[in-house]
Design an enzyme around this catalytic site. Structure first.
Site, PDB file in Angstrom:
ATOM      1  N   GLY A  41       0.825  -1.202   0.000  1.00 59.00           N
ATOM      2  CA  GLY A  41       0.000   0.000   0.000  1.00 59.00           C
ATOM      3  C   GLY A  41       0.858   1.250   0.000  1.00 59.00           C
ATOM      4  N   GLY A  86       0.755   5.635   0.863  1.00 55.28           N
ATOM      5  CA  GLY A  86       0.063   6.728   1.521  1.00 55.28           C
ATOM      6  C   GLY A  86       0.810   8.021   1.297  1.00 55.28           C
ATOM      7  N   GLY A  87       0.305   9.089   1.903  1.00 58.06           N
ATOM      8  CA  GLY A  87       0.923  10.379   1.710  1.00 58.06           C
ATOM      9  C   GLY A  87       2.304  10.471   2.315  1.00 58.06           C
ATOM     10  N   VAL A 136       4.232   0.752   2.291  1.00 59.35           N
ATOM     11  CA  VAL A 136       4.355  -0.505   3.032  1.00 59.35           C
ATOM     12  C   VAL A 136       4.669  -1.617   2.041  1.00 59.35           C
ATOM     13  CG1 VAL A 136       3.209  -2.167   4.533  1.00 59.35           C
ATOM     14  CG2 VAL A 136       2.773   0.268   4.814  1.00 59.35           C
ATOM     15  N   LYS A 147       7.361  -0.883   6.737  1.00 59.96           N
ATOM     16  CA  LYS A 147       6.866   0.455   6.449  1.00 59.96           C
ATOM     17  C   LYS A 147       8.037   1.410   6.266  1.00 59.96           C
ATOM     18  CE  LYS A 147       3.918   4.102   8.206  1.00 59.96           C
ATOM     19  NZ  LYS A 147       3.001   4.518   9.261  1.00 59.96           N
ATOM     20  N   ASP A 202      -6.354   7.028  17.219  1.00 55.69           N
ATOM     21  CA  ASP A 202      -6.901   7.024  15.852  1.00 55.69           C
ATOM     22  C   ASP A 202      -7.625   5.710  15.588  1.00 55.69           C
ATOM     23  OD1 ASP A 202      -7.519   7.999  13.358  1.00 55.69           O
ATOM     24  OD2 ASP A 202      -5.588   7.518  12.462  1.00 55.69           O
TER      25      ASP A 202
END
Length: 754
Positions: A436, A438-439, A443, A457, A554
């Site tokens: 994956g 992300g900003g 990963v 990660k 979160d």
């Protein structure tokens, strides 16, 4: 020769026949006899060398007798085992495939069990070149044999995308080794779930034994059609044989030499069988060829005739029994061999010094080049070491080592990986290893040297002011050992930004299964309740962690991962904070995800464990309704699911917003108690909310509540549910995240890439 063949019970399949690739016999000179005089040399295109023979009197003993079917020119063992090839130590034979097919209700639709065994007195055993193979989804197969041998395979997959061509490691395909010397075997086959949840793309399971090097897993065909059963059968039959080892008798070479029926002829030697069952084979001595089991079967090879034009010798070749000699004409010196000194002419010594000087010059040049390359390599390696050491110190490596050395062994689980380890684990961070993006991070899927599969990660940016907090969180999180929390194994500090190494969780996020139809098959009411309990238990554990409580900060369905059996695992501790035991809250900048964020925390910036309770209440509301945390109506007006849920409960409209499957399967009392618990979790003031431990206890108690479903009491209002499902949609970015998700934290101790 005697063969025994029988069918087993319906739930057993034997995989003795494997579908085959036709091979040819090792090359033998046309002038060399391979069979006893007067016996048939071949059947079809298969040569039959002695000690094998077709018919009585043509074989070494009855165990090596074969039969030729004259109508189709097939060489057979017994009545129906086809022989495709005979070599010095092996036979390759035909095989059949066993299968079981199911209909959509889980009942057995068709099956083909087969079981065959060679009796102990035959000279054959199953070679360890074979593998027991199981193909399908939701299938289990086992193979047993003598000396308590037992091995089993289990294959599973939730969709056709799980299967990878060429890989036979449990996803659609499984292979197991068998030991040497196996004289017979027995297999069983069953389904772990009657194929009901995979029937739409895979309705059959297949099992067989065959040569491993000749089987390539090409993925699962659509086998809902019976014609594809024949397709898979014929494909394997055309390419995968079974391999049998064979040997003479049960005595080893030392013992057999003392007997009158010793099988090895003149100019041959004896080789002990390596199957563990005793017996031996014969082979012609070096320099001889032919059949070592026949009288005068091993004949001298005339190397000089077989290598014309002096390809062995420079001048003259003289054949000798079992070998050859090279010689030079009168006046020449040397051994005469092409690969040796050859034949040196009398005047050749005049040019020796030239050759010697040229050799010295070439050697010096090569040494110089090698020295320069080695020197450059050493400089480059030293610079790489210096850069990694700089990053290690910059990312808090010295601080981490100091904390480990001064913690009395309590943080030994915090492993510090080297950059080289993780580079090798991810194949130099290849694109096909990406799980994956992300900003702020990517990963990768990696495999460590101990064969552990992990998620690695790699952050994009680093905030040096947060180094000490990052090291503290790594030390604490590596100590967490809870089955419902994604485990952090350690970190790597030798790169420009720290890399974190997590437990690999295979089935994605709870958000995907609720909102993207991934969980349509398995996400029933009981599983939703189980996931709620598992997540609540994990959060309660974090809040009461012995060394220092952890507030997740979160909690959302996108941070709850599911493993291969859909067990919930809480992930993503990038926003988490550690709370000293003598404090009830900490003041922080507000972080979290829109729709899940505690309104009291948003107003006061005072973070407490009740903030996680509020966010968990939103996750429970998602599980009950199937709606997203921010819902959007047709007029593009946004609503907060938490407020909408509480309003629905207060206005007796709960059952109009619940997911239709929840209404069908959950009983009335369970749903009412669950809704009241969600409402309590979503109280505006944290002091009015229960603790996570109290939430976990109440959820566990719901398992004991019995009764009939709400839909059976009141009837499901299909029209209302359809209208609700059409009314609300939530936009997502390309990675499945809600657009308001706050991922600005730099030092992430979490699994997900955002």
């Amino acid at each position: 020769m005697e063969l025994k063949q029988m069918n087993l019970l319906p739930y057993q399949i034997a995989c003795f026949y494997a579908c085959v690739l036709v091979l040819t016999l090792a090359t033998v000179q046309n002038t060399t006899n391979v069979t006893k005089p007067g016996c048939v040399k071949q059947c079809g295109n298969v040569m039959v060398p002695y000690p094998f023979g077709i018919g009585s009197g043509c074989a070494y003993d009855w165990g090596f007798e074969l039969r030729c079917n004259t109508s189709n020119q097939k060489l057979l063992i017994g009545s129906n085992i086809v022989v495709y090839n005979i070599s010095d130590a092996e036979l390759r034979i035909s095989n059949s495939i066993g299968w079981r097919c199911y209909n959509s209700s889980g009942a057995v639709h068709s099956e083909s069990p087969a079981w065959t065994t060679f009796i102990e007195s035959l000279p054959y055993s199953f070679s360890s070149l074979n593998r027991f193979t199981l193909v399908g989804c939701d299938d289990y197969g086992s193979i047993t044999g003598p000396n308590n041998f037992e091995s089993s395979c289990n294959v599973s997959c939730t969709s056709i995308r799980d299967v990878t061509e060429g890989e036979c490691m449990g996803k659609g395909c499984c292979q197991k080794q068998i030991p040497k010397g196996l004289k017979y075997y027995n297999t069983t086959m069953s389904s772990t779930g009657n194929h009901t949840h995979v029937w739409s793309f895979n309705s059959c399971g297949f099992a067989f034994l065959g040569e491993a090097d000749h089987f390539h897993f090409r993925g699962l065909p659509d086998i809902a059609d019976d014609r594809n059963v024949d397709y898979l059968y014929e494909r394997i039959k055309a390419s995968v044989p079974i391999v049998l080892d064979w040997a003479i008798g049960s005595l080893n070479c030392t013992q057999a030499l003392k007997t009158e029926d010793y099988a090895c002829s003149e100019n041959s030697h004896c080789i002990d069988s390596d199957t563990g069952l005793g017996g031996y084979r014969c082979s012609c001595n070096p320099g001889y060829q032919g059949n070592p089991y026949l009288n005068q079967g091993c004949q001298d090879i005339d190397e000089c005739a077989d290598h014309p034009n002096n390809s062995l010798c420079e001048k003259m070749c003289i054949n000798t029994p079992g070998s050859y000699n090279c010689s030079c004409p009168h006046g020449y010196t040397g051994d005469g061999k092409k690969d040796g000194r050859g034949c040196i002419a009398p005047y050749h010594h005049q040019f020796r010094w030239i050759k010697f000087s040229a050799a010295i010059g070439a050697g010096a040049f090569i040494s110089l080049v090698v020295g320069i390359v080695w020197f450059c390599f050493r400089i480059r390696k030293r610079k790489l070491i210096e850069v990694r050491e700089k990053f290690f110190q910059q990312n808090g490596g010295l601080l981490l080592k100091h904390r480990i050395s001064t913690n009395d062994g309590s943080v030994k689980a915090a492993k510090v990986f080297t950059a080289e380890e993780l580079k090798k684990a991810t194949n130099n961070y290849a694109n096909d290893k990406i799980l994956g993006r992300g900003g702020h991070a990517i990963v990768y899927r990696g495999v460590l040297s101990d064969n552990r599969v992990v998620a690695i990660k790699k952050s994009r940016i680093v905030d040096e002011s947060q180094i000490e907090q990052f090291i503290n969180e790594v030390l604490i999180l590596t100590q967490i050992n809870h089955r419902n929390v994604v485990r952090l194994f350690g970190c790597c500090l030798e790169d420009e930004v720290p890399l974190l190494v997590y437990e690999y969780v295979s089935e994605g996020t709870l958000y995907e299964h609720i909102h993207n139809q991934r969980g349509a098959g398995w996400l029933n009411w009981q599983n939703r309740l189980r996931i709620s309990i598992e997540t609540a238990t994990a959060l309660a554990y974090l809040h009461s962690f012995a060394s220092m409580p952890i507030i997740h900060r979160d909690v959302k369905s996108a941070n709850i991962l599911l493993d291969n059996v859909y067990t919930a695992k809480v992930a993503d501790f990038g926003a988490s904070r550690l709370i000293p035991l003598d404090q009830t809250h900490v003041a922080t900048s507000v972080l979290g995800t829109s729709g899940y964020l505690d309104p009291e925390y948003f107003r006061t910036s005072q973070l407490t464990d009740k903030s996680d309770v509020y966010s968990f209440g939103v996750v429970l509301a998602e599980l009950l309704t199937g709606l997203k945390p921010i819902i959007r109506s047709r007029n593009d007006e946004q609503k907060n699911l938490a407020d909408y849920f509480v309003w629905s409960v207060d206005n007796n409209r709960l059952f109009q917003i619940l997911d239709r499957r929840v209404l069908r399967e959950g009983n009335l009392e369970q749903l009412q108690q669950m809704a009241e618990l969600v409402k309590n979790c979503l109280q505006l003031h944290g002091e009015d909310r229960p603790t996570m431990k109290e939430v976990a206890i109440q959820l566990e108690g719901l398992r004991k509540v019995t009764g009939v479903s709400w839909s059976n009491q009141h009837g499901l209002e299909e029209n209302n549910q359809d209208e609700l499902s059409d009314l609300y949609t939530v936009p997502m970015d390309s990675y499945g995240n809600t657009p308001n998700s706050d991922s600005s934290r730099v030092m992430h101790c979490r699994y997900s890439p955002s």
